[in-house]
Every structure is written in structure tokens, then in C-alpha cells.
Scaffold this active site. Sequence first.
Site: not given
Ligand code: PGA
Length: 249
Positions: A10, A12, A97, A99, A167, A173, A211
Amino acid sequence: MAVKPLIAGNWKMNGGGGAGIALARAIAERAPEVAGRCDLLVCPPAVALAAVAETLAGSAVAVGGQDCHGQSSGAHTGDISAPMLAEAGASFVITGHSERRGDHFEGNALVRDKSAAAHDAGLIAVICIGETAAQRDGGQVFAVLSEQIAGSLPQGTTAANTVVAYEPVWAIGTGRTPTAAEIAEAHAHIRAEIARIAAGAADLRLLYGGSVNPENAAELLSVDNVNGALIGGASLDAGSFLAIALAAS
Ligand code: PGA
């Protein structure tokens, strides 16, 4: 039956132009190294999707959108529909997601509509669920996951048209991950809940996300009921992304 893992990147709000094409090219060059081991997917920003799909044409790497609207067309300024993503070369789309749920106040009903639109357009929906830190501290993990599954998965969900990504919001992150035991109990719960509402739940791919990196991938990907990973930060480097894929089996 063994479910083939899916390793999904992803991107982003990164890799929107030449950088995205270069990243796609670097991943495609090394994709044969993981052939037979797992499926690969990259989800670039919408503006780069067609160019990335063109770059990846003929490779084993699939392309997905990061979001879609619940309707196929109309007066929705700034939005992108599932048929548009399909036409641009996507075969997957991420929905729900955290976010999107957080930044754009998307609730389960909207995520369900978006996922249904994805299915109608022939896309595989990667539906994201997961608890916040406060919900985990409050002992609400299973309740939150049950509610998100019941609310976000549309009618007609099958193992062929849907992937569910667990997630935990607090792991995205942050460099923090749940323990293998915590992931195992969450994924077992998720699979049991999906089995109540969807056909073929045993074969539906459940990804862990939050992560994931080359160092922890082997442990996370070997957890029961984990059928791949959804990767943010580490997917922006072809070497890291492929290293994670090599840890899948
Ligand atoms: P990350 O994000 O691997 O940077 O923690 C995962 C995601 O949001 O899909």
C-alpha cells in the site's frame, strides 16, 4: 487446502509519478524470485495507477486502487469509481483502510458500499479492519472486529472476491506489532466471524498489516490463519518488499 499468500504493498500518498513507475519496474524485475510462493500486489496512488499497470503488464504483479466510491459514476467531485480503477488496470482495491476511516470519517456502512461497488466492477476488495489502542486496552478487540466484519463485508462476499486485512490501528507506521499469539487469536476470530456470513471462509485470504518489515515478516507470516501481509512503509523499497515476499510460503 493451502491458501496462496498475498503480499500487498500500500503505497499510500507516495510514488505518484516517475518514482512509482521506477518502483514498479524494480519490483517486476525481481518478481520471478517469488513465483509460486505468493501473489504480489501493489496499490499506487490513483494518478499513477494506469502508468504502473502498464509498467507491470505481463509481470506477475497485480495492481490495486487504495479506495473507490460506492457508485459507478456521477456528480462526486474528486472521487474515483471502481469501474474506473478496473479500466485503468486494477484488479484489486483497498477499502476501509484506517486512514480512510480516520481521515475521512468512513464508517462500516460506507466501507460495505464501496466493497460492493468493487465486487460489481469485478475487483477484489481488500477490506481493512482493526482496533485502536484504546479499544485494545479496553478489552474490546473481538467486539470491534465482529462489528466491523458484520458492517463492512457486503452480501455476496466470497473467498474469490474479497481479502480481509487485519490492521491494528496502533501498529500502522509505528514499528509496533501485536505478538504472534495476539495475531493468531484475532485471525481465528476473524475467520470464524466471516464464516457466519460468507461462503468459503476457510479459503478467504486474511492479511496481517501494521509495521511488517523484512525482519519480522517470517514470524508474522507463519502465524496460523495469516495468509499474507498488507505493507505500507516497507513496500516503498523494492528490496524490502521482495524480502517480505520471500518470507511467505
Ligand atoms: P505500515 O502500514 O506497514 O507502514 O505500518 C500498513 C498499512 O497501513 O497498510
